[in-house]
Design an enzyme around this catalytic site. Sequence first.
Site, PDB file in Angstrom:
ATOM      1  N   ASN A 147       0.853  -1.203   0.000  1.00  0.00           N
ATOM      2  CA  ASN A 147       0.000   0.000   0.000  1.00  0.00           C
ATOM      3  C   ASN A 147       0.881   1.242   0.000  1.00  0.00           C
ATOM      4  O   ASN A 147       2.106   1.144   0.009  1.00  0.00           O
ATOM      5  CB  ASN A 147      -0.959  -0.037   1.202  1.00  0.00           C
ATOM      6  CG  ASN A 147      -0.209  -0.088   2.515  1.00  0.00           C
ATOM      7  OD1 ASN A 147       0.486   0.839   2.873  1.00  0.00           O
ATOM      8  ND2 ASN A 147      -0.338  -1.207   3.233  1.00  0.00           N
ATOM      9  N   ASP A 152      -4.562  -6.297   5.353  1.00  0.00           N
ATOM     10  CA  ASP A 152      -5.571  -7.123   6.009  1.00  0.00           C
ATOM     11  C   ASP A 152      -5.552  -8.551   5.479  1.00  0.00           C
ATOM     12  O   ASP A 152      -5.996  -9.474   6.162  1.00  0.00           O
ATOM     13  CB  ASP A 152      -6.963  -6.501   5.809  1.00  0.00           C
ATOM     14  CG  ASP A 152      -7.101  -5.206   6.609  1.00  0.00           C
ATOM     15  OD1 ASP A 152      -6.493  -5.126   7.693  1.00  0.00           O
ATOM     16  OD2 ASP A 152      -7.786  -4.268   6.134  1.00  0.00           O
ATOM     17  N   LYS A 209       8.298 -17.429 -10.488  1.00  0.00           N
ATOM     18  CA  LYS A 209       7.582 -16.299 -11.096  1.00  0.00           C
ATOM     19  C   LYS A 209       6.384 -16.824 -11.899  1.00  0.00           C
ATOM     20  O   LYS A 209       6.538 -17.770 -12.690  1.00  0.00           O
ATOM     21  CB  LYS A 209       8.558 -15.537 -12.007  1.00  0.00           C
ATOM     22  CG  LYS A 209       7.983 -14.251 -12.510  1.00  0.00           C
ATOM     23  CD  LYS A 209       8.985 -13.492 -13.347  1.00  0.00           C
ATOM     24  CE  LYS A 209       8.267 -12.370 -14.062  1.00  0.00           C
ATOM     25  NZ  LYS A 209       8.900 -11.988 -15.300  1.00  0.00           N
ATOM     26  N   PRO A 255      -3.238 -11.897  10.618  1.00  0.00           N
ATOM     27  CA  PRO A 255      -3.546 -11.679  12.037  1.00  0.00           C
ATOM     28  C   PRO A 255      -3.659 -10.185  12.323  1.00  0.00           C
ATOM     29  O   PRO A 255      -2.946  -9.383  11.711  1.00  0.00           O
ATOM     30  CB  PRO A 255      -2.330 -12.269  12.759  1.00  0.00           C
ATOM     31  CG  PRO A 255      -1.249 -12.343  11.744  1.00  0.00           C
ATOM     32  CD  PRO A 255      -1.906 -12.480  10.406  1.00  0.00           C
ATOM     33  N   ASP A 256      -4.562  -9.831  13.240  1.00  0.00           N
ATOM     34  CA  ASP A 256      -4.667  -8.424  13.654  1.00  0.00           C
ATOM     35  C   ASP A 256      -3.688  -8.216  14.809  1.00  0.00           C
ATOM     36  O   ASP A 256      -3.936  -8.630  15.946  1.00  0.00           O
ATOM     37  CB  ASP A 256      -6.104  -8.092  14.063  1.00  0.00           C
ATOM     38  CG  ASP A 256      -6.275  -6.603  14.288  1.00  0.00           C
ATOM     39  OD1 ASP A 256      -5.343  -5.969  14.827  1.00  0.00           O
ATOM     40  OD2 ASP A 256      -7.332  -6.059  13.911  1.00  0.00           O
ATOM     41  N   ILE A 257      -2.571  -7.591  14.499  1.00  0.00           N
ATOM     42  CA  ILE A 257      -1.468  -7.453  15.468  1.00  0.00           C
ATOM     43  C   ILE A 257      -1.905  -6.626  16.673  1.00  0.00           C
ATOM     44  O   ILE A 257      -1.706  -7.003  17.831  1.00  0.00           O
ATOM     45  CB  ILE A 257      -0.236  -6.810  14.786  1.00  0.00           C
ATOM     46  CG1 ILE A 257       0.181  -7.657  13.578  1.00  0.00           C
ATOM     47  CG2 ILE A 257       0.909  -6.643  15.763  1.00  0.00           C
ATOM     48  CD1 ILE A 257       1.228  -7.020  12.678  1.00  0.00           C
ATOM     49  N   PHE A 285      -4.128   3.392  14.975  1.00  0.00           N
ATOM     50  CA  PHE A 285      -4.365   4.412  13.947  1.00  0.00           C
ATOM     51  C   PHE A 285      -5.512   3.951  13.071  1.00  0.00           C
ATOM     52  O   PHE A 285      -5.644   2.755  12.797  1.00  0.00           O
ATOM     53  CB  PHE A 285      -3.110   4.616  13.081  1.00  0.00           C
ATOM     54  CG  PHE A 285      -2.228   5.722  13.594  1.00  0.00           C
ATOM     55  CD1 PHE A 285      -1.535   5.578  14.782  1.00  0.00           C
ATOM     56  CD2 PHE A 285      -2.111   6.920  12.888  1.00  0.00           C
ATOM     57  CE1 PHE A 285      -0.735   6.609  15.263  1.00  0.00           C
ATOM     58  CE2 PHE A 285      -1.307   7.951  13.355  1.00  0.00           C
ATOM     59  CZ  PHE A 285      -0.623   7.794  14.540  1.00  0.00           C
ATOM     60  N   LYS A 332     -13.651   1.191  15.481  1.00  0.00           N
ATOM     61  CA  LYS A 332     -12.392   0.434  15.480  1.00  0.00           C
ATOM     62  C   LYS A 332     -11.799   0.395  16.892  1.00  0.00           C
ATOM     63  O   LYS A 332     -11.299  -0.621  17.347  1.00  0.00           O
ATOM     64  CB  LYS A 332     -11.420   1.149  14.530  1.00  0.00           C
ATOM     65  CG  LYS A 332     -10.646   0.234  13.646  1.00  0.00           C
ATOM     66  CD  LYS A 332      -9.986   0.987  12.505  1.00  0.00           C
ATOM     67  CE  LYS A 332     -10.688   0.714  11.195  1.00  0.00           C
ATOM     68  NZ  LYS A 332     -10.006   1.303  10.038  1.00  0.00           N
ATOM     69  N   LYS A 376     -11.272  -3.125  18.874  1.00  0.00           N
ATOM     70  CA  LYS A 376      -9.939  -3.609  19.266  1.00  0.00           C
ATOM     71  C   LYS A 376      -9.690  -3.425  20.762  1.00  0.00           C
ATOM     72  O   LYS A 376      -8.613  -3.772  21.250  1.00  0.00           O
ATOM     73  CB  LYS A 376      -8.858  -2.884  18.455  1.00  0.00           C
ATOM     74  CG  LYS A 376      -9.062  -3.052  16.949  1.00  0.00           C
ATOM     75  CD  LYS A 376      -7.818  -2.866  16.139  1.00  0.00           C
ATOM     76  CE  LYS A 376      -8.171  -2.886  14.662  1.00  0.00           C
ATOM     77  NZ  LYS A 376      -7.100  -3.348  13.803  1.00  0.00           N
TER      78      LYS A 376
HETATM   79  N1  CTP Z   1      -3.481  -3.229  12.484  1.00  0.00           N
HETATM   80  C1  CTP Z   1      -2.721  -4.266  12.948  1.00  0.00           C
HETATM   81  N2  CTP Z   1      -2.763  -5.486  12.326  1.00  0.00           N
HETATM   82  C2  CTP Z   1      -3.541  -5.658  11.240  1.00  0.00           C
HETATM   83  C3  CTP Z   1      -4.312  -4.607  10.745  1.00  0.00           C
HETATM   84  C4  CTP Z   1      -4.252  -3.390  11.383  1.00  0.00           C
HETATM   85  O1  CTP Z   1      -2.010  -4.100  13.925  1.00  0.00           O
HETATM   86  N3  CTP Z   1      -3.551  -6.839  10.662  1.00  0.00           N
HETATM   87  C5  CTP Z   1      -3.470  -1.974  13.196  1.00  0.00           C
HETATM   88  C6  CTP Z   1      -2.915  -0.813  12.409  1.00  0.00           C
HETATM   89  O2  CTP Z   1      -1.541  -0.651  12.645  1.00  0.00           O
HETATM   90  C7  CTP Z   1      -3.736   0.360  12.939  1.00  0.00           C
HETATM   91  C8  CTP Z   1      -5.075  -0.265  13.197  1.00  0.00           C
HETATM   92  O3  CTP Z   1      -4.812  -1.635  13.457  1.00  0.00           O
HETATM   93  O4  CTP Z   1      -3.266   0.812  14.177  1.00  0.00           O
HETATM   94  C9  CTP Z   1      -5.974  -0.137  12.013  1.00  0.00           C
HETATM   95  O5  CTP Z   1      -7.082  -0.934  12.212  1.00  0.00           O
HETATM   96  P1  CTP Z   1      -7.796  -1.759  11.050  1.00  0.00           P
HETATM   97  O6  CTP Z   1      -9.165  -2.091  11.508  1.00  0.00           O
HETATM   98  O7  CTP Z   1      -7.032  -2.897  10.606  1.00  0.00           O
HETATM   99  O8  CTP Z   1      -7.754  -0.693   9.995  1.00  0.00           O
HETATM  100  P2  CTP Z   1      -7.927  -0.927   8.558  1.00  0.00           P
HETATM  101  O9  CTP Z   1      -6.964  -1.955   8.036  1.00  0.00           O
HETATM  102  O10 CTP Z   1      -7.855   0.405   7.969  1.00  0.00           O
HETATM  103  O11 CTP Z   1      -9.380  -1.579   8.596  1.00  0.00           O
HETATM  104  P3  CTP Z   1     -10.435  -1.435   7.508  1.00  0.00           P
HETATM  105  O12 CTP Z   1      -9.714  -1.870   6.306  1.00  0.00           O
HETATM  106  O13 CTP Z   1     -11.512  -2.339   7.960  1.00  0.00           O
HETATM  107  O14 CTP Z   1     -10.820   0.015   7.571  1.00  0.00           O
END
Ligand code: CTP
Length: 398
Positions: free
Chosen positions: A210, A279, A289, A305-307, A323, A337, A341
Amino acid sequence: MAESGKKRIVLGISGGVAAYKAAELVRLFRKAGIDVQVVMTDAACGFITPTTLQALAGRPVFTDMWDARIADNMAHIELSRGADAIVVAPATADFIAKIAHGLADDLLSTLCLARECPLLVAPAMNRQMWENKATQRNIAQLAHDEVSILGPASGDQACGEIGMGRMLEAQQIFDEVSSFLQPRLLTGKRILITAGPTFEAIDPVRGITNRSSGKMGYAIARAALDAGAQVTLISGPTSLAHVPSAGMEHVESANDMFVAVKKHAKSTDIFIAVAAVADYRVEKTSTQKIKKTDSSLTLRLVPNPDILAWVAALPKAPFCVGFAAESQNLLENADAKRRRKKIPLIVANLAQNAIGADDNELTLLDDSGTHTLTRAPKPVLARQLVAHIAKLYKSRKA
Ligand code: CTP
């Protein structure tokens, strides 16, 4: 005297060609709202005029111990009274030798000897003078006396030679001094920060990423260091320079970032998740390749995983800051959010304003409501955010 809360420095200029950079330095300090009292040696006046510096500093420049403009004739004490620091830039080899030995035979050296505030010097001289054992001895003495030495840098010199001894650029001196002036709100605290994008490989040459530049996360790392914290920065792929003094780990994918965060999360006081973590990742990365064919290609994506949510759910979770970069319904989405979280603070910003830009505008959402940080350069916002985090963190602990 400075207005309350306003920083005030004495900028000493000794006689070297680099004195011309002092003009820009004064401008940078003024622009940042810092009051500057300029004091010059006689030799410095041979390189740049007090008139120029007076116009930039917006106050009279002093050069003489016996200047009658100071009512009690104590210029050597009055001028640094209440100052947050004395910064000497440029500091010549001769000036450094003087202050290393406690000599005080002109206004600037006497101010240095009579000071109650910290002293920072930015050496500027020819490379042989810098390398000379006497200068190195004097520099070691100053470091021992807790004088901060800013630079020097290596490069082209006014004498036509190339080497060590060039004064740092005005912007670098300004950055170092403004770091030095920050309140130490997070002394001894361990802060873990994720920054930048992640890169999810499709095959050995392609991937999904991104537009995150990492600028905000890196600026927060610097601001936290300036606030006295011990910082670990886990960074996805960016083109930014290493943050000196931070423990840095470079990662590529969300899974790599997760592994790195897991290693540090339990021994951190504050976790700031700034990274734009993908995500989803490709379910099966191709080891070779992928070759083009005439038919369409489907990539199956699986969630990462959502860290941040993982860290926030730890039994003894650190204070977590998230953020939210949103393209619409900023506050509603960010608040949802934050609740999902289960984190005490989320920083909301509009993705279209934030990604890759040098400036931004932030809205902080916590239990007490919303708090706006108006548009400013990211390093300025980072400092304001770190101050807000320190305040919330302390009130939680209390
Ligand atoms: N984050 C994380 N691990 C992930 C995704 C996000 O730690 N796999 C953290 C980001 O660093 C940020 C926050 O979670 O602090 C963002 O939340 P998230 O819901 O994941 O935001 P988006 O990816 O923008 O979600 P969406 O696409 O649903 O808007």
